[in-house]
Design an enzyme around this catalytic site. Structure first.
Site, PDB file in Angstrom:
ATOM      1  N   LEU A 148      -9.298   7.423   1.577  1.00  0.00           N
ATOM      2  CA  LEU A 148      -9.104   8.837   1.937  1.00  0.00           C
ATOM      3  C   LEU A 148      -7.943   8.981   2.925  1.00  0.00           C
ATOM      4  O   LEU A 148      -7.196   9.954   2.907  1.00  0.00           O
ATOM      5  CB  LEU A 148     -10.400   9.291   2.621  1.00  0.00           C
ATOM      6  CG  LEU A 148     -10.605  10.705   3.033  1.00  0.00           C
ATOM      7  CD1 LEU A 148     -11.030  11.484   1.801  1.00  0.00           C
ATOM      8  CD2 LEU A 148     -11.705  10.774   4.082  1.00  0.00           C
ATOM      9  N   GLY A 152     -10.584  13.043  20.419  1.00  0.00           N
ATOM     10  CA  GLY A 152     -11.527  13.111  21.542  1.00  0.00           C
ATOM     11  C   GLY A 152     -12.723  12.193  21.348  1.00  0.00           C
ATOM     12  O   GLY A 152     -13.819  12.461  21.842  1.00  0.00           O
ATOM     13  N   GLU A 166     -15.130   8.878  21.847  1.00  0.00           N
ATOM     14  CA  GLU A 166     -15.583   8.289  23.112  1.00  0.00           C
ATOM     15  C   GLU A 166     -15.032   6.878  23.315  1.00  0.00           C
ATOM     16  O   GLU A 166     -14.955   6.388  24.437  1.00  0.00           O
ATOM     17  CB  GLU A 166     -17.112   8.257  23.169  1.00  0.00           C
ATOM     18  CG  GLU A 166     -17.747   9.554  23.628  1.00  0.00           C
ATOM     19  CD  GLU A 166     -17.511  10.731  22.693  1.00  0.00           C
ATOM     20  OE1 GLU A 166     -17.350  10.515  21.480  1.00  0.00           O
ATOM     21  OE2 GLU A 166     -17.478  11.879  23.182  1.00  0.00           O
ATOM     22  N   LYS A 201     -23.654  11.398  27.887  1.00  0.00           N
ATOM     23  CA  LYS A 201     -23.558  11.943  26.538  1.00  0.00           C
ATOM     24  C   LYS A 201     -24.734  11.529  25.669  1.00  0.00           C
ATOM     25  O   LYS A 201     -25.237  10.420  25.781  1.00  0.00           O
ATOM     26  CB  LYS A 201     -22.266  11.442  25.891  1.00  0.00           C
ATOM     27  CG  LYS A 201     -21.049  11.855  26.660  1.00  0.00           C
ATOM     28  CD  LYS A 201     -19.811  11.784  25.821  1.00  0.00           C
ATOM     29  CE  LYS A 201     -18.654  12.326  26.643  1.00  0.00           C
ATOM     30  NZ  LYS A 201     -17.390  12.312  25.958  1.00  0.00           N
ATOM     31  N   ARG A 215     -26.256  11.861  17.557  1.00  0.00           N
ATOM     32  CA  ARG A 215     -26.141  10.514  17.003  1.00  0.00           C
ATOM     33  C   ARG A 215     -24.911   9.786  17.544  1.00  0.00           C
ATOM     34  O   ARG A 215     -23.954  10.407  17.991  1.00  0.00           O
ATOM     35  CB  ARG A 215     -25.967  10.604  15.479  1.00  0.00           C
ATOM     36  CG  ARG A 215     -27.232  10.954  14.759  1.00  0.00           C
ATOM     37  CD  ARG A 215     -26.960  11.126  13.277  1.00  0.00           C
ATOM     38  NE  ARG A 215     -28.214  11.375  12.577  1.00  0.00           N
ATOM     39  CZ  ARG A 215     -28.292  11.853  11.351  1.00  0.00           C
ATOM     40  NH1 ARG A 215     -27.201  12.136  10.666  1.00  0.00           N
ATOM     41  NH2 ARG A 215     -29.464  12.041  10.784  1.00  0.00           N
ATOM     42  N   ASP A 233       0.074   1.609   8.686  1.00  0.00           N
ATOM     43  CA  ASP A 233      -0.452   0.774   9.779  1.00  0.00           C
ATOM     44  C   ASP A 233       0.384   0.806  11.065  1.00  0.00           C
ATOM     45  O   ASP A 233      -0.100   0.402  12.121  1.00  0.00           O
ATOM     46  CB  ASP A 233      -0.559  -0.689   9.319  1.00  0.00           C
ATOM     47  CG  ASP A 233      -1.470  -0.855   8.118  1.00  0.00           C
ATOM     48  OD1 ASP A 233      -2.372  -0.019   7.935  1.00  0.00           O
ATOM     49  OD2 ASP A 233      -1.283  -1.824   7.358  1.00  0.00           O
ATOM     50  N   GLU A 253     -10.626  -1.558  11.158  1.00  0.00           N
ATOM     51  CA  GLU A 253     -11.204  -2.387  10.095  1.00  0.00           C
ATOM     52  C   GLU A 253     -11.059  -3.859  10.453  1.00  0.00           C
ATOM     53  O   GLU A 253     -10.100  -4.269  11.104  1.00  0.00           O
ATOM     54  CB  GLU A 253     -10.500  -2.105   8.767  1.00  0.00           C
ATOM     55  CG  GLU A 253      -9.028  -2.502   8.739  1.00  0.00           C
ATOM     56  CD  GLU A 253      -8.390  -2.277   7.382  1.00  0.00           C
ATOM     57  OE1 GLU A 253      -9.114  -2.090   6.396  1.00  0.00           O
ATOM     58  OE2 GLU A 253      -7.149  -2.284   7.323  1.00  0.00           O
ATOM     59  N   THR A 297       4.483   2.214   5.741  1.00  0.00           N
ATOM     60  CA  THR A 297       3.088   1.755   5.853  1.00  0.00           C
ATOM     61  C   THR A 297       2.330   2.658   6.822  1.00  0.00           C
ATOM     62  O   THR A 297       2.899   3.088   7.832  1.00  0.00           O
ATOM     63  CB  THR A 297       2.990   0.299   6.355  1.00  0.00           C
ATOM     64  OG1 THR A 297       1.624   0.022   6.731  1.00  0.00           O
ATOM     65  CG2 THR A 297       3.855   0.023   7.576  1.00  0.00           C
ATOM     66  N   GLY A 299       0.830  -1.211   0.000  1.00  0.00           N
ATOM     67  CA  GLY A 299       0.000   0.000   0.000  1.00  0.00           C
ATOM     68  C   GLY A 299       0.859   1.254   0.000  1.00  0.00           C
ATOM     69  O   GLY A 299       1.851   1.327   0.721  1.00  0.00           O
TER      70      GLY A 299
HETATM   71  O1  F6P Z   1      -1.367  -1.787   4.670  1.00  0.00           O
HETATM   72  C1  F6P Z   1      -1.941  -0.569   4.344  1.00  0.00           C
HETATM   73  C2  F6P Z   1      -3.420  -0.714   4.112  1.00  0.00           C
HETATM   74  O2  F6P Z   1      -3.937   0.575   3.822  1.00  0.00           O
HETATM   75  C3  F6P Z   1      -4.191  -1.364   5.245  1.00  0.00           C
HETATM   76  O3  F6P Z   1      -4.452  -0.488   6.312  1.00  0.00           O
HETATM   77  C4  F6P Z   1      -5.428  -1.830   4.521  1.00  0.00           C
HETATM   78  O4  F6P Z   1      -5.993  -2.934   5.185  1.00  0.00           O
HETATM   79  C5  F6P Z   1      -4.911  -2.218   3.175  1.00  0.00           C
HETATM   80  O5  F6P Z   1      -3.673  -1.544   3.008  1.00  0.00           O
HETATM   81  C6  F6P Z   1      -5.813  -1.902   2.021  1.00  0.00           C
HETATM   82  O6  F6P Z   1      -5.203  -2.352   0.858  1.00  0.00           O
HETATM   83  P1  F6P Z   1      -5.697  -2.020  -0.612  1.00  0.00           P
HETATM   84  O7  F6P Z   1      -5.412  -0.585  -0.903  1.00  0.00           O
HETATM   85  O8  F6P Z   1      -4.910  -2.946  -1.476  1.00  0.00           O
HETATM   86  O9  F6P Z   1      -7.166  -2.286  -0.619  1.00  0.00           O
END
Ligand code: F6P
Length: 325
Positions: free
Chosen positions: A256, A189, A191, A217, A166, A131, A226, A129, A14
């Site tokens: 994004l 910030g 929750e 709240k 919401r 991550d 994810e 990365t 990525g």
């Molecule tokens: O490793 C970076 C990353 O953005 C991860 O956070 C995410 O799970 C993955 O790559 C998404 O990969 P792609 O852009 O191939 O869908």
């Protein structure tokens, strides 16, 4: 060991903000120290297809502030095969490349390690990365920028959350790691954060519902790491079923998060590790990742860098819990 004269450079996996700053640093520091630099395009695929060109300092002019990677990137299927790596090796030899700098994440550095072992080739990794899941470095190139991007998005989402009273579940990237989720939750910030490093899914939602929204709240934001099964949609559906009085929305930030101009921190990290990569080659280091720990450049064996158990500071969970009352 033969003297290294020509260094190949590639980005893989990525894209991450700051990769261009790293390409620039490796190229400039390499040329400064007398090496030839060759750019490999489209990640490991470029090694297999011989998509390789000589680089000069002009090739990296004006890129330090650009997101993405000028070398393009890929998750190479060809390089994952024995035949693909053999072709890659033959192309490296034909191009006169004696060392390879790979800028990428866990999968990319695993590929570098395997290749280095199979062909006794000098591979140096840079942690690229969003991550932040590479072991042995405090941060990875792209992580800080992405955290800031998430924070800005959440600041905006909060306007709607508060105005409409919401619950928002905001899903962020991180693959199997919760660094982005936990720290962006603190910075914005939020929750709560639901992360893979914490207890079971059920516990995390129940704990938050008890602690947070019910007490003081009427609106709140939960950052969710994810996950194929338990992402933001899963939690939103559960709340709709289990707490039907609440107005629930989901926002999946997606790619994004990966784009945009790199932050100062990421540019500096990329610059220091890029220079560190050339220094490592000059010192005769092989098969290491260049990271930064406690503001010092460090060399971490690739086998260690790809470990899946980078320590997660559990104090961060307490910080978020205490500040989100
Ligand atoms: O490793 C970076 C990353 O953005 C991860 O956070 C995410 O799970 C993955 O790559 C998404 O990969 P792609 O852009 O191939 O869908």
């Amino acid at each position: 060991m033969a003297k290294i004269k020509t260094i190949g450079i590639l980005t893989s996996g990525g894209d991450a903000p700051g990769m261009n700053a790293a390409i620039r640093a490796v190229t400039r520091a390499g040329i400064y120290n007398g090496f030839n630099i060759k750019a490999v395009y489209r990640g490991y695929d470029g090694l297999v297809t011989d998509d390789i060109k000589p680089f000069t300092t002009e090739n990296v002019s004006g890129i330090i502030g650009q997101g993405g990677t000028i070398l393009k990137t890929a998750r190479s299927k060809a390089f994952a095969t024995v035949e693909g790596r053999k072709t890659a090796y033959d192309n490296l030899v034909a191009e006169g490349i004696d060392a390879l700098v790979v800028i990428g994440g866990n999968g990319s550095l695993t590929g570098a390690m395997k290749f280095a072992q199979e062909y006794d080739f000098c591979c140096i990794g840079l942690p690229g990365t969003i991550d932040n899941d590479l072991y042995g470095t405090d941060s990875t190139i792209g992580y800080d920028t992405t955290m800031n991007t998430i924070m800005e998005c959440v600041d905006r989402i909060r306007d709607t959350a508060q105005s409409h009273e919401r619950i928002f579940f905001v899903e962020v990237m991180g693959r199997d790691a919760g660094f982005l989720a936990q720290n962006s939750a603190i910075a914005s910030g939020a929750e709560a954060a639901i992360i893979p490093e914490d207890s079971t899914d059920v516990d995390q939602l129940a704990r938050f519902m008890e602690r947070g929204i019910r007490k003081s709240k009427r609106s709140c934001i939960v950052i969710v790491s994810e996950s194929p099964k338990c992402g933001a949609m899963y939690y939103a559906d559960r709340v709709r079923k289990e707490f039907p009085d609440y107005d629930v929305r989901v926002s999946i930030l997606g790619h994004l998060q990966r784009g945009g101009r790199p932050s100062a921190r990421d540019r500096i990290l990329a610059s220091c590790t890029g220079v560190g990569a050339i220094e490592a080659i000059m010192q005769g280091q092989r098969n290491i990742m260049v990271g930064v720990r406690n503001n010092e450049v460090v060399y971490v064996p690739l086998s260690e860098a790809i470990r899946s158990d980078k320590p997660f500071d559990r104090k961060l969970i307490k910080v978020l819990d205490e500040l989100s009352i």
